[in-house]
Design a protein around this motif. Structure first.
Motif, PDB file in Angstrom:
ATOM      1  N   GLY A  31       0.819  -1.202   0.000  1.00 49.14           N
ATOM      2  CA  GLY A  31       0.000   0.000   0.000  1.00 49.14           C
ATOM      3  C   GLY A  31       0.859   1.262   0.000  1.00 49.14           C
ATOM      4  N   GLY A  32       0.455   2.236  -0.790  1.00 50.46           N
ATOM      5  CA  GLY A  32       1.228   3.464  -0.965  1.00 50.46           C
ATOM      6  C   GLY A  32       1.940   3.478  -2.304  1.00 50.46           C
ATOM      7  N   SER A  33       2.395   2.301  -2.768  1.00 54.69           N
ATOM      8  CA  SER A  33       3.058   2.253  -4.071  1.00 54.69           C
ATOM      9  C   SER A  33       2.040   2.209  -5.217  1.00 54.69           C
ATOM     10  CB  SER A  33       3.997   1.047  -4.162  1.00 54.69           C
ATOM     11  OG  SER A  33       3.290  -0.170  -4.260  1.00 54.69           O
ATOM     12  N   ASP A  34       0.730   2.168  -4.883  1.00 58.65           N
ATOM     13  CA  ASP A  34      -0.314   2.206  -5.914  1.00 58.65           C
ATOM     14  C   ASP A  34      -0.773   3.624  -6.213  1.00 58.65           C
ATOM     15  OD1 ASP A  34      -1.488   2.273  -3.284  1.00 58.65           O
ATOM     16  OD2 ASP A  34      -3.449   1.921  -4.210  1.00 58.65           O
ATOM     17  N   ILE A  35      -0.097   4.611  -5.651  1.00 57.53           N
ATOM     18  CA  ILE A  35      -0.426   6.010  -5.909  1.00 57.53           C
ATOM     19  C   ILE A  35       0.255   6.445  -7.192  1.00 57.53           C
ATOM     20  CG2 ILE A  35      -0.191   8.363  -5.008  1.00 57.53           C
ATOM     21  CD1 ILE A  35      -0.115   6.981  -2.189  1.00 57.53           C
TER      22      ILE A  35
ATOM     23  N   GLU B 127       1.338   9.205  -8.451  1.00 58.56           N
ATOM     24  CA  GLU B 127       2.526  10.050  -8.357  1.00 58.56           C
ATOM     25  C   GLU B 127       3.775   9.213  -8.089  1.00 58.56           C
ATOM     26  OE1 GLU B 127      -0.811  12.703  -6.638  1.00 58.56           O
ATOM     27  OE2 GLU B 127      -0.320  10.572  -6.788  1.00 58.56           O
ATOM     28  N   TRP B 128       3.598   8.079  -7.419  1.00 54.75           N
ATOM     29  CA  TRP B 128       4.724   7.194  -7.137  1.00 54.75           C
ATOM     30  C   TRP B 128       4.983   6.227  -8.284  1.00 54.75           C
ATOM     31  CZ3 TRP B 128       8.827   6.383  -4.104  1.00 54.75           C
ATOM     32  CH2 TRP B 128       9.403   5.106  -4.124  1.00 54.75           C
ATOM     33  N   PHE B 129       3.960   5.444  -8.674  1.00 56.20           N
ATOM     34  CA  PHE B 129       4.236   4.344  -9.604  1.00 56.20           C
ATOM     35  C   PHE B 129       4.534   4.828 -11.014  1.00 56.20           C
ATOM     36  CE2 PHE B 129      -0.558   4.113  -9.903  1.00 56.20           C
ATOM     37  CZ  PHE B 129      -0.682   4.330 -11.271  1.00 56.20           C
ATOM     38  N   SER B 130       4.125   6.040 -11.377  1.00 51.88           N
ATOM     39  CA  SER B 130       4.459   6.541 -12.705  1.00 51.88           C
ATOM     40  C   SER B 130       5.954   6.768 -12.853  1.00 51.88           C
ATOM     41  CB  SER B 130       3.697   7.835 -12.986  1.00 51.88           C
ATOM     42  OG  SER B 130       4.054   8.847 -12.057  1.00 51.88           O
ATOM     43  N   ARG B 131       6.663   6.900 -11.723  1.00 48.16           N
ATOM     44  CA  ARG B 131       8.116   7.113 -11.743  1.00 48.16           C
ATOM     45  C   ARG B 131       8.891   5.893 -11.259  1.00 48.16           C
ATOM     46  NH1 ARG B 131       9.086  12.306  -8.237  1.00 48.16           N
ATOM     47  NH2 ARG B 131      11.234  11.876  -8.885  1.00 48.16           N
ATOM     48  N   HIS B 132       8.345   5.157 -10.301  1.00 48.03           N
ATOM     49  CA  HIS B 132       9.094   4.085  -9.654  1.00 48.03           C
ATOM     50  C   HIS B 132       8.484   2.697  -9.837  1.00 48.03           C
ATOM     51  CE1 HIS B 132      11.316   7.249  -7.529  1.00 48.03           C
ATOM     52  NE2 HIS B 132      10.154   7.791  -7.242  1.00 48.03           N
ATOM     53  N   GLY B 133       7.325   2.597 -10.460  1.00 52.71           N
ATOM     54  CA  GLY B 133       6.596   1.342 -10.464  1.00 52.71           C
ATOM     55  C   GLY B 133       5.910   1.132  -9.124  1.00 52.71           C
ATOM     56  N   GLY B 134       5.123   0.091  -9.028  1.00 51.30           N
ATOM     57  CA  GLY B 134       4.411  -0.192  -7.786  1.00 51.30           C
ATOM     58  C   GLY B 134       3.884  -1.610  -7.777  1.00 51.30           C
ATOM     59  N   ALA B 135       3.503  -2.089  -6.596  1.00 51.59           N
ATOM     60  CA  ALA B 135       2.958  -3.448  -6.476  1.00 51.59           C
ATOM     61  C   ALA B 135       2.172  -3.556  -5.183  1.00 51.59           C
ATOM     62  CB  ALA B 135       4.068  -4.489  -6.499  1.00 51.59           C
ATOM     63  N   VAL B 136       1.075  -4.319  -5.213  1.00 52.93           N
ATOM     64  CA  VAL B 136       0.314  -4.600  -3.999  1.00 52.93           C
ATOM     65  C   VAL B 136      -0.107  -6.065  -4.002  1.00 52.93           C
ATOM     66  CG1 VAL B 136      -0.574  -2.248  -3.711  1.00 52.93           C
ATOM     67  CG2 VAL B 136      -1.906  -3.925  -5.004  1.00 52.93           C
ATOM     68  N   LEU B 137      -0.290  -6.585  -2.809  1.00 57.95           N
ATOM     69  CA  LEU B 137      -0.891  -7.904  -2.600  1.00 57.95           C
ATOM     70  C   LEU B 137      -2.158  -7.676  -1.802  1.00 57.95           C
ATOM     71  CD1 LEU B 137      -0.827 -11.033  -2.649  1.00 57.95           C
ATOM     72  CD2 LEU B 137       0.481 -10.920  -0.511  1.00 57.95           C
TER      73      LEU B 137
ATOM     74  N   ARG C   2      -7.894  12.176  -3.754  1.00 57.49           N
ATOM     75  CA  ARG C   2      -6.550  11.646  -3.617  1.00 57.49           C
ATOM     76  C   ARG C   2      -6.621  10.186  -3.182  1.00 57.49           C
ATOM     77  NH1 ARG C   2      -2.703  15.636  -3.600  1.00 57.49           N
ATOM     78  NH2 ARG C   2      -1.395  13.856  -4.122  1.00 57.49           N
ATOM     79  N   GLY C   3      -5.661   9.410  -3.641  1.00 64.77           N
ATOM     80  CA  GLY C   3      -5.628   8.002  -3.264  1.00 64.77           C
ATOM     81  C   GLY C   3      -5.003   7.162  -4.352  1.00 64.77           C
ATOM     82  N   GLY C   4      -4.911   5.861  -4.089  1.00 65.93           N
ATOM     83  CA  GLY C   4      -4.303   4.943  -5.030  1.00 65.93           C
ATOM     84  C   GLY C   4      -5.320   4.293  -5.954  1.00 65.93           C
ATOM     85  N   TRP C   5      -4.831   3.261  -6.655  1.00 64.03           N
ATOM     86  CA  TRP C   5      -5.657   2.541  -7.628  1.00 64.03           C
ATOM     87  C   TRP C   5      -6.032   1.148  -7.166  1.00 64.03           C
ATOM     88  CZ3 TRP C   5      -3.829   3.255 -13.390  1.00 64.03           C
ATOM     89  CH2 TRP C   5      -3.785   4.626 -13.704  1.00 64.03           C
ATOM     90  N   GLN C   6      -5.446   0.654  -6.080  1.00 69.77           N
ATOM     91  CA  GLN C   6      -5.624  -0.762  -5.748  1.00 69.77           C
ATOM     92  C   GLN C   6      -7.058  -1.108  -5.370  1.00 69.77           C
ATOM     93  OE1 GLN C   6      -4.405  -2.556  -2.080  1.00 69.77           O
ATOM     94  NE2 GLN C   6      -3.533  -0.642  -1.296  1.00 69.77           N
ATOM     95  N   ASP C   7      -7.782  -0.193  -4.721  1.00 70.51           N
ATOM     96  CA  ASP C   7      -9.116  -0.537  -4.228  1.00 70.51           C
ATOM     97  C   ASP C   7     -10.076  -0.867  -5.365  1.00 70.51           C
ATOM     98  OD1 ASP C   7      -8.010   0.075  -1.826  1.00 70.51           O
ATOM     99  OD2 ASP C   7      -9.303   1.783  -1.379  1.00 70.51           O
ATOM    100  N   GLN C   8     -10.101  -0.016  -6.383  1.00 72.15           N
ATOM    101  CA  GLN C   8     -11.013  -0.233  -7.508  1.00 72.15           C
ATOM    102  C   GLN C   8     -10.721  -1.565  -8.193  1.00 72.15           C
ATOM    103  OE1 GLN C   8      -9.020   2.392  -7.029  1.00 72.15           O
ATOM    104  NE2 GLN C   8     -10.217   4.287  -7.061  1.00 72.15           N
ATOM    105  N   ILE C   9      -9.442  -1.891  -8.316  1.00 75.82           N
ATOM    106  CA  ILE C   9      -9.041  -3.138  -8.973  1.00 75.82           C
ATOM    107  C   ILE C   9      -9.428  -4.345  -8.121  1.00 75.82           C
ATOM    108  CG2 ILE C   9      -7.054  -4.454  -9.787  1.00 75.82           C
ATOM    109  CD1 ILE C   9      -5.701  -1.640 -10.260  1.00 75.82           C
TER     110      ILE C   9
END
Length: 329
Positions: free
Chosen positions: A17-21, A23-33, A145-152
């Protein structure tokens, strides 16, 4: 009158959580379980008969009856109806658990409402398309504001490894031995801390990631691969310890905790939990603990039983559970 009812699961996020935002993953990538669980919201959309002195009725924690779309106060409902140019309509929201509590409830509402509007218009829409539409509605239209993981998570259902990049996201189901998956759910304990909050006001996503947070966020992101490995190795103790380490690190970069949350977490550890985390943006809501099966009884004695919420995995994701065209035979 046509009517449709959708059922959409809430979600529990384990790691990343947090890496699905964006502003972060567009530059660094991201992953959630994360996984969907068997606690749901139900959204009913029906054509409103022409016999009332209002054209839109919305029922959630309050009831709105208005004559113009612009007067609908619930922003998600208002903008969803605007996108679909829907009038003379009633929208009703019910849920198994309180909202604004870290289980992705607002995104479940968005996905369920969009599914009802799409299917009510006679269009089949994939779960990915529903997730994309909900992300667009919440993040682009409403500018929440928030990430993308919830909708997915709530659209797809199941236990998934979701990867994010500048080009979008991929969803990979995490396949576990059936017997171990049953053991795993018995090791998970959801505890309610009755302090609701609006996630965008307290989460890390409310500010742009700064350089000093990068190492911690990278650790949270990289923990996903390690967590999946531990689950496939059926290592509950290692998985709990990893969640504990991630929780300690997340507390250093986000205002996710407070005295009440810390007290519950300490009580859980004293009761035998291996680790855990507060779900969602923080400051209250639901806390997830991981225990060995042999420690479950001691854990439940330590945590007030009224605060424990039993959960099971949901593998279906959002679905239509009732549809009527309103036309006679």
């Amino acid at each position: 009158m046509a009517m449709i009812v959708t059922r959409t699961p809430f979600r529990v996020s384990f790691l990343g959580g947090g890496s699905d935002i964006e502003e972060w993953f567009s530059r660094h990538g991201g992953a959630v379980l994360s996984t969907a669980v068997d606690k749901y919201c139900y959204v009913t959309v029906r054509d409103l008969p022409p016999y009332f002195d209002y054209s839109i009725r919305v029922s959630y924690s309050r009831v709105e009856t208005v004559g113009r779309l612009a007067n609908v106060r619930h922003p998600l409902v208002r903008e969803a109806l605007r996108l679909y140019r829907k009038r003379d309509v009633e929208v009703h929201y019910d849920a198994d658990l309180p909202g604004r509590s870290g289980l992705g409830t607002s995104s479940a509402f968005a996905v369920g409402l969009l599914s009802a509007l799409e299917n009510g218009a006679g269009r089949f829409v994939s779960k990915r398309a529903l997730a994309d539409k909900a992300i667009h509605l919440e993040r682009r239209v409403l500018k929440e504001r928030g990430g993308w993981q919830d909708q997915i998570a709530v659209a797809f259902g199941g236990l998934n490894h979701v990867r994010f990049s500048a080009s979008g996201y991929t969803v990979e189901p995490v396949c576990l031995d059936a017997a171990f998956k049953k053991t795993l759910i018995e090791c998970l304990h959801l505890v309610y801390i009755p302090t609701r909050r609006i996630s965008g006001k307290v989460s890390f996503s409310n500010r742009t990631p700064t350089r000093r947070f990068v190492p911690q966020l990278r650790f949270l992101q990289d923990s996903v691969e390690e967590g999946i490995r531990l689950l496939k190795d059926q290592d509950i103790q290692g998985f709990g310890a990893l969640m504990h380490e991630c929780w300690l690190r997340k507390r250093t970069i986000s205002r996710v905790s407070n005295a009440a949350v810390d007290a519950v977490y300490r009580a859980g550890l004293r009761g035998g939990a291996l680790g855990g985390k507060l779900l969602g943006a923080g400051a209250g809501g639901y806390m997830l603990f991981v225990c060995r099966p042999t420690d479950a009884a001691a854990f439940k004695r330590r945590i007030h039983p009224l605060n424990l919420v039993p959960i099971r995995f949901d593998d279906e994701g959002t679905s239509v559970i009732y549809y009527s065209t309103g036309k006679g035979a």
